[in-house]
Design a protein around this motif. Structure first.
Motif, PDB file in Angstrom:
ATOM      1  N   MET A 107      63.046  51.805  54.473  1.00 21.37           N
ATOM      2  CA  MET A 107      63.015  53.218  54.085  1.00 21.37           C
ATOM      3  C   MET A 107      64.411  52.385  53.346  1.00 21.37           C
ATOM      4  SD  MET A 107      63.627  56.534  55.598  1.00 21.37           S
ATOM      5  CE  MET A 107      62.039  56.806  56.188  1.00 21.37           C
ATOM      6  N   ALA A 108      64.415  52.681  52.019  1.00 21.65           N
ATOM      7  CA  ALA A 108      65.725  52.432  51.177  1.00 21.65           C
ATOM      8  C   ALA A 108      66.995  53.198  51.284  1.00 21.65           C
ATOM      9  CB  ALA A 108      64.858  52.196  49.315  1.00 21.65           C
ATOM     10  N   ARG A 109      67.840  52.928  51.445  1.00 19.36           N
ATOM     11  CA  ARG A 109      69.566  53.422  51.364  1.00 19.36           C
ATOM     12  C   ARG A 109      69.162  54.637  50.268  1.00 19.36           C
ATOM     13  NH1 ARG A 109      73.194  51.607  54.802  1.00 19.36           N
ATOM     14  NH2 ARG A 109      72.427  49.844  55.839  1.00 19.36           N
ATOM     15  N   ARG A 110      68.683  54.536  49.737  1.00 27.57           N
ATOM     16  CA  ARG A 110      69.043  55.382  48.141  1.00 27.57           C
ATOM     17  C   ARG A 110      68.029  56.781  48.610  1.00 27.57           C
ATOM     18  NH1 ARG A 110      68.190  51.414  43.589  1.00 27.57           N
ATOM     19  NH2 ARG A 110      66.521  50.596  44.420  1.00 27.57           N
ATOM     20  N   ALA A 111      66.425  55.948  48.835  1.00 23.08           N
ATOM     21  CA  ALA A 111      65.834  57.391  49.214  1.00 23.08           C
ATOM     22  C   ALA A 111      66.291  57.960  50.868  1.00 23.08           C
ATOM     23  CB  ALA A 111      64.754  57.178  49.666  1.00 23.08           C
ATOM     24  N   VAL A 112      66.815  57.552  51.342  1.00 21.52           N
ATOM     25  CA  VAL A 112      67.284  57.920  52.641  1.00 21.52           C
ATOM     26  C   VAL A 112      68.547  58.810  51.863  1.00 21.52           C
ATOM     27  CG1 VAL A 112      68.628  57.734  54.744  1.00 21.52           C
ATOM     28  CG2 VAL A 112      67.049  56.229  54.105  1.00 21.52           C
ATOM     29  N   GLY A 113      69.381  58.712  51.346  1.00 19.89           N
ATOM     30  CA  GLY A 113      70.968  59.370  51.445  1.00 19.89           C
ATOM     31  C   GLY A 113      69.973  60.855  49.503  1.00 19.89           C
ATOM     32  N   LEU A 114      68.697  60.685  49.442  1.00 17.58           N
ATOM     33  CA  LEU A 114      68.642  61.699  48.748  1.00 17.58           C
ATOM     34  C   LEU A 114      67.835  62.435  49.586  1.00 17.58           C
ATOM     35  CD1 LEU A 114      67.778  63.239  45.910  1.00 17.58           C
ATOM     36  CD2 LEU A 114      65.941  61.157  45.925  1.00 17.58           C
ATOM     37  N   LEU A 115      66.955  62.310  50.918  1.00 14.38           N
ATOM     38  CA  LEU A 115      66.673  62.793  51.748  1.00 14.38           C
ATOM     39  C   LEU A 115      67.226  63.497  52.439  1.00 14.38           C
ATOM     40  CD1 LEU A 115      63.854  60.350  52.818  1.00 14.38           C
ATOM     41  CD2 LEU A 115      63.192  62.826  52.107  1.00 14.38           C
ATOM     42  N   PRO A 121      63.642  60.036  57.914  1.00 13.70           N
ATOM     43  CA  PRO A 121      64.347  60.015  57.766  1.00 13.70           C
ATOM     44  C   PRO A 121      65.374  60.439  59.227  1.00 13.70           C
ATOM     45  CG  PRO A 121      63.549  61.628  56.271  1.00 13.70           C
ATOM     46  CD  PRO A 121      62.181  61.080  57.749  1.00 13.70           C
ATOM     47  N   GLU A 122      65.029  61.307  59.562  1.00 14.77           N
ATOM     48  CA  GLU A 122      65.908  62.252  60.292  1.00 14.77           C
ATOM     49  C   GLU A 122      66.307  60.897  62.081  1.00 14.77           C
ATOM     50  OE1 GLU A 122      63.093  65.437  58.528  1.00 14.77           O
ATOM     51  OE2 GLU A 122      62.724  63.303  59.744  1.00 14.77           O
ATOM     52  N   VAL A 123      65.592  60.376  61.892  1.00 18.01           N
ATOM     53  CA  VAL A 123      66.436  58.827  62.824  1.00 18.01           C
ATOM     54  C   VAL A 123      66.468  58.435  62.358  1.00 18.01           C
ATOM     55  CG1 VAL A 123      65.638  57.623  64.669  1.00 18.01           C
ATOM     56  CG2 VAL A 123      64.530  59.869  64.321  1.00 18.01           C
ATOM     57  N   HIS A 124      66.339  57.852  60.855  1.00 20.54           N
ATOM     58  CA  HIS A 124      67.009  56.759  59.837  1.00 20.54           C
ATOM     59  C   HIS A 124      68.679  57.094  59.830  1.00 20.54           C
ATOM     60  CE1 HIS A 124      67.432  54.330  56.665  1.00 20.54           C
ATOM     61  NE2 HIS A 124      66.657  53.119  56.978  1.00 20.54           N
ATOM     62  N   HIS A 125      68.099  57.589  59.330  1.00 23.59           N
ATOM     63  CA  HIS A 125      69.904  57.921  58.892  1.00 23.59           C
ATOM     64  C   HIS A 125      70.741  58.062  59.623  1.00 23.59           C
ATOM     65  CE1 HIS A 125      73.017  59.549  56.194  1.00 23.59           C
ATOM     66  NE2 HIS A 125      72.837  60.947  56.852  1.00 23.59           N
ATOM     67  N   PRO A 126      70.683  58.686  61.030  1.00 22.16           N
ATOM     68  CA  PRO A 126      72.565  58.464  61.532  1.00 22.16           C
ATOM     69  C   PRO A 126      71.867  57.085  62.330  1.00 22.16           C
ATOM     70  CG  PRO A 126      71.015  59.863  62.500  1.00 22.16           C
ATOM     71  CD  PRO A 126      69.851  59.802  61.590  1.00 22.16           C
ATOM     72  N   LEU A 127      71.234  57.040  62.460  1.00 20.48           N
ATOM     73  CA  LEU A 127      71.385  55.822  63.087  1.00 20.48           C
ATOM     74  C   LEU A 127      71.533  54.460  62.291  1.00 20.48           C
ATOM     75  CD1 LEU A 127      68.371  55.215  65.360  1.00 20.48           C
ATOM     76  CD2 LEU A 127      70.254  55.568  65.802  1.00 20.48           C
ATOM     77  N   VAL A 128      71.186  54.124  60.830  1.00 26.63           N
ATOM     78  CA  VAL A 128      71.406  53.037  59.728  1.00 26.63           C
ATOM     79  C   VAL A 128      72.900  53.247  59.149  1.00 26.63           C
ATOM     80  CG1 VAL A 128      70.351  51.809  57.779  1.00 26.63           C
ATOM     81  CG2 VAL A 128      69.225  52.510  60.484  1.00 26.63           C
ATOM     82  N   GLU A 175      74.531  56.121  59.296  1.00 22.20           N
ATOM     83  CA  GLU A 175      75.862  57.026  60.229  1.00 22.20           C
ATOM     84  C   GLU A 175      76.291  55.557  60.883  1.00 22.20           C
ATOM     85  OE1 GLU A 175      75.302  60.933  60.958  1.00 22.20           O
ATOM     86  OE2 GLU A 175      74.939  61.670  59.258  1.00 22.20           O
ATOM     87  N   ARG A 176      75.334  55.459  61.461  1.00 20.19           N
ATOM     88  CA  ARG A 176      76.200  53.925  62.415  1.00 20.19           C
ATOM     89  C   ARG A 176      76.014  53.210  62.557  1.00 20.19           C
ATOM     90  NH1 ARG A 176      78.844  55.520  66.453  1.00 20.19           N
ATOM     91  NH2 ARG A 176      77.944  54.263  67.905  1.00 20.19           N
ATOM     92  N   GLY A 177      75.537  52.622  61.307  1.00 18.50           N
ATOM     93  CA  GLY A 177      75.939  51.023  60.799  1.00 18.50           C
ATOM     94  C   GLY A 177      74.596  49.981  61.237  1.00 18.50           C
ATOM     95  N   ARG A 178      73.567  51.140  62.024  1.00 23.31           N
ATOM     96  CA  ARG A 178      72.912  49.580  62.410  1.00 23.31           C
ATOM     97  C   ARG A 178      71.693  49.046  61.163  1.00 23.31           C
ATOM     98  NH1 ARG A 178      70.654  53.255  67.919  1.00 23.31           N
ATOM     99  NH2 ARG A 178      72.300  52.411  68.770  1.00 23.31           N
ATOM    100  N   SER A 179      71.419  47.880  61.139  1.00 24.04           N
ATOM    101  CA  SER A 179      71.039  47.174  60.113  1.00 24.04           C
ATOM    102  C   SER A 179      69.249  48.185  60.064  1.00 24.04           C
ATOM    103  CB  SER A 179      71.218  45.798  60.875  1.00 24.04           C
ATOM    104  OG  SER A 179      69.298  45.544  61.202  1.00 24.04           O
ATOM    105  N   SER A 180      68.462  47.875  59.583  1.00 27.01           N
ATOM    106  CA  SER A 180      67.001  47.961  58.604  1.00 27.01           C
ATOM    107  C   SER A 180      66.859  47.777  59.294  1.00 27.01           C
ATOM    108  CB  SER A 180      67.465  48.419  57.542  1.00 27.01           C
ATOM    109  OG  SER A 180      67.948  49.779  56.919  1.00 27.01           O
ATOM    110  N   ARG A 181      66.753  45.827  59.075  1.00 27.04           N
ATOM    111  CA  ARG A 181      66.042  45.165  59.863  1.00 27.04           C
ATOM    112  C   ARG A 181      65.541  45.689  61.323  1.00 27.04           C
ATOM    113  NH1 ARG A 181      61.494  43.591  59.150  1.00 27.04           N
ATOM    114  NH2 ARG A 181      60.620  42.521  60.216  1.00 27.04           N
ATOM    115  N   LYS A 182      66.607  45.481  62.070  1.00 24.78           N
ATOM    116  CA  LYS A 182      66.438  46.383  63.574  1.00 24.78           C
ATOM    117  C   LYS A 182      66.448  47.387  64.135  1.00 24.78           C
ATOM    118  CE  LYS A 182      70.757  42.978  65.637  1.00 24.78           C
ATOM    119  NZ  LYS A 182      71.954  43.185  65.887  1.00 24.78           N
TER     120      LYS A 182
END
Length: 103
Positions: free
Chosen positions: A1-9, A70-77, A79-86
């Motif tokens: 998921m693109a970081r920009r899209a996650v921020g917009l969502l 995005p409700e799972v992706h956003h906090p993990l990637v 906010e918590r700094g996990r890599s998108s790949r992981k």
């Protein structure tokens, strides 16, 4: 998921939560569309590889939407700094286990 899209969502989710009448309905329709697509994808998957016993296409789509949303992706990637790949690797492993019965 693109970081920009996650921020917009996230911005849209917050605006809808605050009662913004212009954002709420389109955001809900977007969620419905994502759910419809996931259900079609899981249905196609189930034709090729049976789902585990007791797992319906609807339940599998719910799991898919939850893990990929995005409700799972956003906090993990974000906010918590996990890599998108992981995150993607973990979601893939989880979906394979839950929907295909693979370990």
């Amino acid at each position: 998921m693109a970081r920009r899209a996650v921020g917009l969502l996230e911005v849209l989710r917050n605006a809808a939560a605050l009662g913004n009448e212009e954002i709420g309905p389109p955001r809900e329709r977007n969620k419905e569309q994502r759910r419809e697509v996931r259900e079609k994808l899981v249905g196609a998957l189930a034709k090729e590889h049976p789902l585990p016993a007791g797992m319906t296409v609807e339940r599998a789509a719910d799991i898919d939407c939850t893990l990929l949303g995005p409700e799972v992706h956003h906090p993990l990637v974000t906010e918590r700094g996990r890599s998108s790949r992981k995150w993607a690797d973990r979601v893939r492993a989880d979906l394979c286990r839950r929907l295909l019965g693979e370990v």
